[in-house]
Design an enzyme around this catalytic site. Structure first.
Site, PDB file in Angstrom:
ATOM      1  N   LYS A 287      15.275  41.748  -1.694  1.00 22.95           N
ATOM      2  CA  LYS A 287      14.530  42.146  -2.909  1.00 22.95           C
ATOM      3  C   LYS A 287      15.249  43.280  -3.627  1.00 22.95           C
ATOM      4  O   LYS A 287      15.061  43.486  -4.826  1.00 22.95           O
ATOM      5  CB  LYS A 287      13.108  42.579  -2.548  1.00 22.95           C
ATOM      6  CG  LYS A 287      12.184  41.418  -2.198  1.00 22.95           C
ATOM      7  CD  LYS A 287      10.755  41.885  -2.000  1.00 22.95           C
ATOM      8  CE  LYS A 287       9.810  40.730  -1.691  1.00 22.95           C
ATOM      9  NZ  LYS A 287       9.954  40.209  -0.317  1.00 22.95           N
TER      10      LYS A 287
ATOM     11  N   PHE B  74      -0.505  40.515  -0.497  1.00 19.01           N
ATOM     12  CA  PHE B  74      -1.770  41.151  -0.850  1.00 19.01           C
ATOM     13  C   PHE B  74      -2.878  40.205  -0.418  1.00 19.01           C
ATOM     14  O   PHE B  74      -2.759  38.987  -0.522  1.00 19.01           O
ATOM     15  CB  PHE B  74      -1.857  41.331  -2.372  1.00 19.01           C
ATOM     16  CG  PHE B  74      -1.256  42.617  -2.860  1.00 19.01           C
ATOM     17  CD1 PHE B  74      -0.680  43.535  -1.998  1.00 19.01           C
ATOM     18  CD2 PHE B  74      -1.284  42.909  -4.215  1.00 19.01           C
ATOM     19  CE1 PHE B  74      -0.139  44.733  -2.474  1.00 19.01           C
ATOM     20  CE2 PHE B  74      -0.747  44.097  -4.698  1.00 19.01           C
ATOM     21  CZ  PHE B  74      -0.181  45.003  -3.831  1.00 19.01           C
TER      22      PHE B  74
ATOM     23  N   CYS C 144       2.134  37.165  -2.679  1.00 20.40           N
ATOM     24  CA  CYS C 144       3.551  37.325  -2.328  1.00 20.40           C
ATOM     25  C   CYS C 144       3.985  36.436  -1.168  1.00 20.40           C
ATOM     26  O   CYS C 144       5.170  36.411  -0.825  1.00 20.40           O
ATOM     27  CB  CYS C 144       3.831  38.779  -1.988  1.00 20.40           C
ATOM     28  SG  CYS C 144       3.166  39.873  -3.243  1.00 20.40           S
TER      29      CYS C 144
ATOM     30  N   HIS D 217      11.327  41.437  -6.547  1.00 20.99           N
ATOM     31  CA  HIS D 217      10.239  40.757  -5.838  1.00 20.99           C
ATOM     32  C   HIS D 217       9.743  39.615  -6.733  1.00 20.99           C
ATOM     33  O   HIS D 217       9.128  39.858  -7.762  1.00 20.99           O
ATOM     34  CB  HIS D 217       9.125  41.759  -5.560  1.00 20.99           C
ATOM     35  CG  HIS D 217       8.065  41.254  -4.634  1.00 20.99           C
ATOM     36  ND1 HIS D 217       7.807  39.917  -4.442  1.00 20.99           N
ATOM     37  CD2 HIS D 217       7.186  41.922  -3.833  1.00 20.99           C
ATOM     38  CE1 HIS D 217       6.809  39.786  -3.576  1.00 20.99           C
ATOM     39  NE2 HIS D 217       6.426  40.981  -3.183  1.00 20.99           N
TER      40      HIS D 217
ATOM     41  N   GLU E 265       6.047  46.856   8.328  1.00 22.08           N
ATOM     42  CA  GLU E 265       6.888  45.731   8.734  1.00 22.08           C
ATOM     43  C   GLU E 265       7.810  46.139   9.888  1.00 22.08           C
ATOM     44  O   GLU E 265       7.966  45.397  10.861  1.00 22.08           O
ATOM     45  CB  GLU E 265       7.700  45.228   7.536  1.00 22.08           C
ATOM     46  CG  GLU E 265       8.538  43.992   7.872  1.00 22.08           C
ATOM     47  CD  GLU E 265       9.097  43.297   6.637  1.00 22.08           C
ATOM     48  OE1 GLU E 265       9.111  43.892   5.541  1.00 22.08           O
ATOM     49  OE2 GLU E 265       9.522  42.121   6.790  1.00 22.08           O
TER      50      GLU E 265
ATOM     51  N   HIS F  41      10.229  41.082   4.482  1.00 21.01           N
ATOM     52  CA  HIS F  41       9.441  41.102   3.250  1.00 21.01           C
ATOM     53  C   HIS F  41       9.943  42.290   2.425  1.00 21.01           C
ATOM     54  O   HIS F  41      10.150  42.149   1.234  1.00 21.01           O
ATOM     55  CB  HIS F  41       7.953  41.180   3.566  1.00 21.01           C
ATOM     56  CG  HIS F  41       7.100  40.946   2.366  1.00 21.01           C
ATOM     57  ND1 HIS F  41       7.201  39.807   1.600  1.00 21.01           N
ATOM     58  CD2 HIS F  41       6.156  41.709   1.763  1.00 21.01           C
ATOM     59  CE1 HIS F  41       6.352  39.885   0.585  1.00 21.01           C
ATOM     60  NE2 HIS F  41       5.716  41.025   0.656  1.00 21.01           N
TER      61      HIS F  41
END
Lengths: 84, 402
Positions: free
Chosen positions: B326, B390, B162, B331, B305, B294
């Site tokens: 998003k 990830f 990502c 995403h 976050e 994010h």
């Protein structure tokens, strides 16, 4: 459609030509078919006739399958169909 | 060190087929997420996504190109054309030799894998098209952009899940800042919205069945999107000398690795990337007015976050705006940072901060100004874009208004 007509149609589509513009003595180079176009044509021919063409793109000239011109390709395919 | 500016941008995603359409949607807080439409969708338990509709490859690309371009490459070429056209650059001579393409993607040609596995496993075919490999490889998009636009310098693909696009753009930034390349085409793309792509994500059980609601207490997971975002990063003097329209300046970045867990994010890793970007860009925390989060809409990401931002910014965390777009485009995995950079650019250039839509209930663990549901007009001089992948790989970019 005969085997010859079917092969010519596949080659013509790859070369973006009319089938009438593909002569039996045309080479792939004459028709503007490069190495990627050749493997794509072989794939299409294998799919059409359900045959496996012994062609190695690393050394096309050493393959058992003659690709020197359209007539040689058709003759090779007819042989493979007969051997099925 | 050279200064680096953006002189071209292009995109295609669920919110629009161009930058103008996308920014209009972002400013309107429009949701591009809807029912997925592809083969075997009835066998999925997750049936929503930010799918690109009305994009027909036929007509845009010829037959030969179609046989070589996976959907992620088609998106990339479409966005790259828009970006490079806007920049007004043509690549010849030395400029061509030194300019390259660095793009991000997590999955590459996922639908090409999917279609061909279906063909050999499900349909029992023993032969696949000869171009399966060149079509699915992760660098296919970068290579086709290089071929299409005569970019002969350093080109490659970065794959960090990502954060792929942010890592790619950080790399391109470094190459221009160091003087290695006068121009780099950069960004990323993703196209995982096919049966196998969504089925794999279902397995993780982090996907929402109804909506992406980042930072909202009732959030229940992420929603996938697809598309591409492409930018032209150009050395400032080079851009000025040719009278280019400068969109904004890229002023810094940082990357960090959590070195902790393959899926769970770490507050420390995220905080180190954010603080690192501030330091690299020589910014004080107070300089930052907007962060494109994010903000995946998962419990794990959003809490971590917000905590990382609170740690880095201290009391200023309460003054800055942080939204997750998003909620609108989904995403885009490896392409997400690139599309989200557009929200930063809209804030800097147009003074419009894109909202976090779908926000319904405050979460005490996400107690920041997330610009809920409606865009806001604000003067933003500096913006950050976060990406936390990830694998614990983080990349944060810093941009300034010009």
């Amino acid at each position: 459609m005969s085997t010859q007509d079917k092969v010519i149609a596949i080659i013509a589509e790859q070369a973006v030509l009319e089938p009438s513009d593909v002569a039996l003595d045309s080479t792939l180079e004459d028709l503007g078919i490069d190495s990627l176009g050749l493997v794509e044509s072989i794939f299409a021919i294998e799919e059409e006739f359900d045959i496996t063409i012994p062609f190695n793109a690393n050394e096309p000239e050493k393959s058992e399958f003659d690709i020197s011109n359209v007539a040689a390709i058709i003759a090779g395919i007819e042989k493979l169909i007969a051997e099925k | 060190m050279k200064r680096v500016v953006i002189t071209g941008m292009g995109t295609i995603n669920a919110l629009g087929h161009t930058v103008a359409e996308t920014m209009t949607s972002l400013a309107e807080g429009r949701c591009g997420i809807g029912e997925l439409d592809f083969q075997d969708v009835d066998r999925l338990s997750i049936r929503i996504g930010g799918q690109v509709h009305g994009f027909e490859a036929e007509g845009r690309f010829n037959r030969q190109q179609m046989s070589l371009y996976d959907r992620f490459t088609q998106f990339t070429l479409t966005a790259a054309k828009e970006a490079i056209q806007q920049s007004g650059l043509e690549f010849h001579g030395e400029l061509s030799q030194k300019s390259g393409v660095v793009l991000g993607t997590a999955g590459g040609g996922v639908s090409t894998w999917d279609d061909n596995y279906r063909s050999v496993y499900e349909a029992g075919k023993n032969r696949v098209h000869p171009f399966v490999v060149p079509k699915l490889m992760n660098n296919a998009a970068a290579s086709h952009v290089s071929m299409e636009h005569n970019l002969k310098g350093p080109s490659f693909t970065v794959s960090t899940a990502c954060a792929s696009s942010n890592h790619a753009m950080a790399q391109a930034f470094q190459m221009v800042r160091s003087g290695m390349s006068p121009v780099m085409v950069t960004g990323g793309s993703e196209s995982m919205l096919c049966f196998g792509g969504v089925k794999a994500w279902e397995g993780l059980r982090v996907m929402s069945r109804d909506a992406c609601r980042p930072f909202s207490a009732n959030r229940n997971g992420m929603v996938q999107g697809e598309g591409a975002g492409i930018f032209v990063f150009e050395e400032y003097e080079h851009a000025r000398a040719r009278g280019a329209d400068i969109i904004c300046e890229v002023i810094g970045f940082a990357m960090s690795s959590d070195a902790a867990d393959i899926v769970m994010p770490s507050k420390q890793g995220a905080a180190r990337a954010i603080a690192g970007a501030l330091q690299d860009a020589r910014l004080n925390p107070e300089d930052v007015a907007y962060i494109n989060a994010h903000g995946t809409g998962t419990a794990a990401n959003d809490k971590t976050e917000c905590a990382a931002v609170a740690d880095v910014f201290g009391p200023h965390a309460d003054n800055l705006m942080m939204s997750s777009t998003k909620s609108m485009h989904g995403h885009l995995i490896g392409g997400t940072g690139a599309v989200e950079l557009l929200a930063c650019i809209m804030a800097l250039r147009d003074g419009i901060v894109a909202p976090t839509i779908g926000y319904e209930e405050p979460d005490p663990e996400c107690a920041l100004d997330v610009v809920p549901n409606t865009a806001r007009e604000a003067k933003v001089d500096v913006a950050l874009s976060n990406a936390f992948a990830f694998g614990g790989l983080n990349a944060v970019l810093a941009l300034r208004k010009v």
